[in-house]
Design a protein around this motif. Structure first.
Motif, PDB file in Angstrom:
ATOM      1  N   LYS A 122       8.579  59.729   7.482  1.00 13.14           N
ATOM      2  CA  LYS A 122       9.895  59.431   6.946  1.00 13.14           C
ATOM      3  C   LYS A 122      10.925  60.452   7.423  1.00 13.14           C
ATOM      4  CE  LYS A 122      12.258  58.339   2.623  1.00 13.14           C
ATOM      5  NZ  LYS A 122      12.127  58.210   1.154  1.00 13.14           N
ATOM      6  N   GLY A 123      12.010  59.919   8.032  1.00 14.42           N
ATOM      7  CA  GLY A 123      13.110  60.772   8.450  1.00 14.42           C
ATOM      8  C   GLY A 123      12.895  61.517   9.750  1.00 14.42           C
ATOM      9  N   ALA A 124      11.758  61.331  10.410  1.00 19.51           N
ATOM     10  CA  ALA A 124      11.480  62.074  11.644  1.00 19.51           C
ATOM     11  C   ALA A 124      12.334  61.562  12.793  1.00 19.51           C
ATOM     12  CB  ALA A 124      10.011  61.968  11.998  1.00 19.51           C
ATOM     13  N   THR A 125      12.713  62.460  13.684  1.00 23.35           N
ATOM     14  CA  THR A 125      13.399  62.117  14.920  1.00 23.35           C
ATOM     15  C   THR A 125      12.479  62.498  16.087  1.00 23.35           C
ATOM     16  OG1 THR A 125      14.451  64.284  15.114  1.00 23.35           O
ATOM     17  CG2 THR A 125      15.619  62.597  13.834  1.00 23.35           C
TER      18      THR A 125
ATOM     19  N   GLU B 180       6.124  67.404  12.658  1.00 19.60           N
ATOM     20  CA  GLU B 180       5.772  66.736  11.402  1.00 19.60           C
ATOM     21  C   GLU B 180       4.415  66.036  11.507  1.00 19.60           C
ATOM     22  OE1 GLU B 180       8.798  64.476   9.383  1.00 19.60           O
ATOM     23  OE2 GLU B 180      10.393  65.620  10.368  1.00 19.60           O
TER      24      GLU B 180
ATOM     25  N   GLN C 266       6.882  55.176  14.757  1.00 20.35           N
ATOM     26  CA  GLN C 266       6.859  55.144  13.296  1.00 20.35           C
ATOM     27  C   GLN C 266       5.951  54.026  12.773  1.00 20.35           C
ATOM     28  OE1 GLN C 266       7.911  57.437  11.480  1.00 20.35           O
ATOM     29  NE2 GLN C 266      10.023  58.055  11.785  1.00 20.35           N
TER      30      GLN C 266
ATOM     31  N   GLN D 276      15.388  55.148  20.976  1.00 17.03           N
ATOM     32  CA  GLN D 276      15.263  54.755  19.577  1.00 17.03           C
ATOM     33  C   GLN D 276      14.152  53.723  19.382  1.00 17.03           C
ATOM     34  OE1 GLN D 276      16.747  56.200  16.908  1.00 17.03           O
ATOM     35  NE2 GLN D 276      17.390  57.632  18.528  1.00 17.03           N
TER      36      GLN D 276
ATOM     37  N   THR E 250      11.779  66.158  16.007  1.00 23.91           N
ATOM     38  CA  THR E 250      10.991  66.716  14.898  1.00 23.91           C
ATOM     39  C   THR E 250       9.637  66.031  14.718  1.00 23.91           C
ATOM     40  OG1 THR E 250      11.948  65.189  13.243  1.00 23.91           O
ATOM     41  CG2 THR E 250      13.130  67.262  13.671  1.00 23.91           C
ATOM     42  N   TYR E 251       9.420  64.932  15.434  1.00 24.28           N
ATOM     43  CA  TYR E 251       8.239  64.099  15.198  1.00 24.28           C
ATOM     44  C   TYR E 251       6.940  64.871  15.427  1.00 24.28           C
ATOM     45  CZ  TYR E 251       5.314  59.876  15.265  1.00 24.28           C
ATOM     46  OH  TYR E 251       4.354  58.939  14.994  1.00 24.28           O
TER      47      TYR E 251
ATOM     48  N   ARG F 245       1.192  61.433   3.203  1.00 26.93           N
ATOM     49  CA  ARG F 245       2.484  61.775   3.795  1.00 26.93           C
ATOM     50  C   ARG F 245       2.782  61.062   5.103  1.00 26.93           C
ATOM     51  NH1 ARG F 245       2.595  68.264   3.249  1.00 26.93           N
ATOM     52  NH2 ARG F 245       0.381  67.977   2.809  1.00 26.93           N
TER      53      ARG F 245
END
Length: 470
Positions: free
Chosen positions: A319-322, A329, A313, A306, A325-326, A345
């Motif tokens: 926004k909201g990426a893990t 995105e 980030q 984390q 998924t990073y 974005r």
């Protein structure tokens, strides 16, 4: 009113008195303008001395300290990861490089702390911060030294890990926040200096223009009076004085305008990017350390995963990426940015730099930094996948090796790209400082000489006319 009228009549009653009054007004205004330009030159020189000799070095030293602390902790983790069991099974190249980088980082921290201690003198808050940093760093070194000592003993890895946890906790909770506060505090001081200097330059420019216009008006009145009273077309001395004054005013306004432009170039165009990129580099080293910590400490893997995402980030915010998924995105938003540089974005330190592109070659260098960052991010997912598949040694080797195609090699390429765009901004910062200094040293002496000439020419131009009167 009667006394004033009498005084006015007495001063303006005869031709010689009128000429002497206009001469005195011209000389006084010329002297006032010369003094104003002298003060402006001294102020500008002092500003550049502060910018180049104090404000910028303080901020970059604090940023360097933040980076070196992250690097030292990362290399300590790398030493523990690659050392094997009291030397058995050691990854020789990663271990040797980690030991070398660890020593370099420790020496850099000592140098930065000494520099910041000198810079903080006279500022109680900064003095206290540097003092606390020095004390905490001594404690941190003691804990790391104990960890490395335990690691040198057979089956000492567990004890070493306990000491390393305490050290890295001290780093994350004390040393790094304090060093980041120093970066912010010194950058705020620079910003305050910049705003104050900008306001001063604007006020001085307005004063030079106003005083210059008034002086030119008095010279014009003098010329018109001489033409009408003595029936001559023009007085050569007064005409030459007017030309000299006009040139001096032009040079003075040019110096102050150029100073304002160069100051903005140094601060806004160049140093804002240097700060963002320096922060990005420190965050990058901390994120890279999180990968080593993740491999070293199984009990804290969720925490370090984390932490790695949070730092990612800060660099390239999605926004909201893990972690899962990073990458996708990042690719999508970057493609959108390449099609439209106004696309918003993503956020973070990279965004700060991309929104402040000013110099030739800067955009290409900044975009190359993001490309190399994307490669490094994909390597991180591979490390985690290898570990999840039970291939711990392969994950460690891929993370720590320096062979082409490994994570450290790609991290090095990313840092090289980041350094390139930082160097572009550093060079233009230095160029703006040099240009600002040159504007003062090259042009102001000419303006002063022209005003002195204007004063002498006015006096000499009026002498023959005054000599006509007994």
């Amino acid at each position: 009113m009667t006394a004033r009228a009498a005084l006015r009549r007495r001063l303006w009653a005869t031709v010689p008195r009128r000429l002497r009054l206009l001469r005195a007004a011209t000389v006084l205004l010329t002297a006032a303008l010369a003094v104003l330009l002298l003060v402006a030159g001294l102020t500008s020189t002092s500003t550049w001395d502060s910018v180049a000799g104090r404000d910028a070095p303080r901020t970059t030293s604090a940023a360097d300290l933040n980076l070196a602390l992250n690097d030292m902790d990362a290399q300590a983790a790398n030493i523990l990861l690659s050392s094997g069991n009291a030397g058995k099974g050691r990854l020789r190249t990663p271990y040797d490089k980690a030991v070398g980088f660890y020593g370099d980082a420790r020496r850099e921290i000592g140098h930065d702390l000494r520099t910041l201690a000198v810079a903080a003198q006279g500022d109680p808050a900064d003095e206290k911060t540097v003092e606390n940093l020095t004390d905490d760093f001594a404690q941190y070194q003691e804990l790391i030294g104990r960890a490395l000592e335990n690691d040198g003993r057979a089956d000492g890895k567990a004890s070493a890990l306990v000491d390393y946890r305490r050290a890295t906790d001290l780093l994350q909770r004390g040393l790094l926040p304090a060093s980041r506060d120093l970066v912010s505090a010194n950058d705020r001081n620079f910003e305050a200096e910049y705003r104050s200097a900008g306001s001063t330059l604007s006020a001085q420019l307005a004063a030079v223009i106003a005083l210059g216009v008034l002086l030119l008006a008095v010279l014009t009145v003098l010329q018109v009076y001489l033409t009408r009273r003595f029936r001559r077309v023009l007085n050569p001395g007064v005409l030459a004085a007017t030309v000299c004054t006009l040139l001096a005013v032009v040079l003075g306004t040019q110096v102050l305008t150029a100073g304002s432009d160069h100051l903005r170039g140094a601060r806004r165009d160049a140093f804002d990017s240097v700060v963002a990129l320096s922060r990005a580099r420190a965050i990058a080293y901390d994120a890279n350390a999180d990968e080593s910590r993740y491999l070293l400490d199984p009990e804290r893997r969720d925490q370090y995963a984390q932490s790695f995402l949070a730092k990612s980030q800060k660099l390239y915010g999605l926004k909201g990426a893990t972690l899962s998924t990073y990458d996708a995105e990042l690719a999508t938003t970057w493609q959108a940015y390449e099609a439209d540089h106004g696309d918003l974005r993503f956020t973070g330190e990279f965004r700060r730099e991309l929104d402040n592109i000013t110099f030739p070659g800067e955009r290409a260098a900044a975009e190359r930094t993001v490309h190399t960052y994307a490669v490094y991010q994909r390597d991180d997912r591979r490390i985690r996948a290898l570990l999840a598949a039970g291939k711990e040694r392969e994950a460690v080797e891929f993370c720590m090796d320096w062979k082409p195609g490994t994570s450290n090699a790609h991290f090095g390429a990313w840092m090289a790209a980041l350094d390139q765009v930082t160097d572009i901004n550093r060079e233009h910062f230095a160029a703006s400082v040099r240009a600002g200094r040159s504007a003062v040293s090259d042009l102001l002496p000419w303006a002063g000489a022209l005003l002195l000439a204007a004063m002498l020419l006015t006096v000499l131009g009026l002498r023959p006319r005054l000599a006509e009167f007994p």
